[in-house]
Enzyme design. Structure first.
Site, PDB file in Angstrom:
ATOM      1  CB  ILE A  59      -0.957  -0.005   1.219  1.00  0.00           C
ATOM      2  CG1 ILE A  59      -2.055   1.055   1.068  1.00  0.00           C
ATOM      3  CG2 ILE A  59      -0.197   0.138   2.533  1.00  0.00           C
ATOM      4  CD1 ILE A  59      -3.192   0.909   2.072  1.00  0.00           C
ATOM      5  CB  CYS A  60       1.854   3.860  -1.782  1.00  0.00           C
ATOM      6  SG  CYS A  60       0.895   3.964  -3.311  1.00  0.00           S
ATOM      7  NE  ARG A  61      -1.443  11.869  -1.157  1.00  0.00           N
ATOM      8  CZ  ARG A  61      -2.028  12.330  -2.250  1.00  0.00           C
ATOM      9  NH1 ARG A  61      -1.742  11.811  -3.427  1.00  0.00           N
ATOM     10  NH2 ARG A  61      -2.901  13.307  -2.175  1.00  0.00           N
TER      11      ARG A  61
END
Length: 95
Positions: A59-61
């Site tokens: 996951i990231c932004r």
């Protein structure tokens, strides 16, 4: 690389190996409790932290960096699942 939505992730959160590839400062501003922070900028130097027998949800932004991270990991034989929508989608479901 397979993908999963935030809603699907929430259903299985305690069962997955969640890696947050945002930078440390972003992670420190808020993250999913079960996530481990390995920034994309240092990922290639931390490949020994990954067990090729496991699958990692990344996951990231918003989902772009996590897709890049997944590509890097998969090129090295590490199974990954990209969390689409990233933390932006997570925050929408929390509020």
């Amino acid at each position: 690389m397979p993908e999963i939505t935030i809603e699907e992730l929430k259903k299985h959160l305690d069962e997955v190996n969640l890696i947050d590839v945002r930078e440390i400062e972003e992670f420190d501003q808020g993250h999913i409790e079960q996530a481990r922070n390995i920034p994309l900028s240092t990922l290639e130097y931390q490949l020994d932290a990954f067990d090729p027998a496991k699958t990692y949800h990344v996951i990231c932004r918003s989902g772009k960096r996590s897709a890049r991270a997944g590509d890097i990991l998969e090129q090295r034989g590490i199974k990954t699942v990209n969390v689409t929508g990233g933390m932006l989608a997570w925050e929408e479901t929390v509020e």
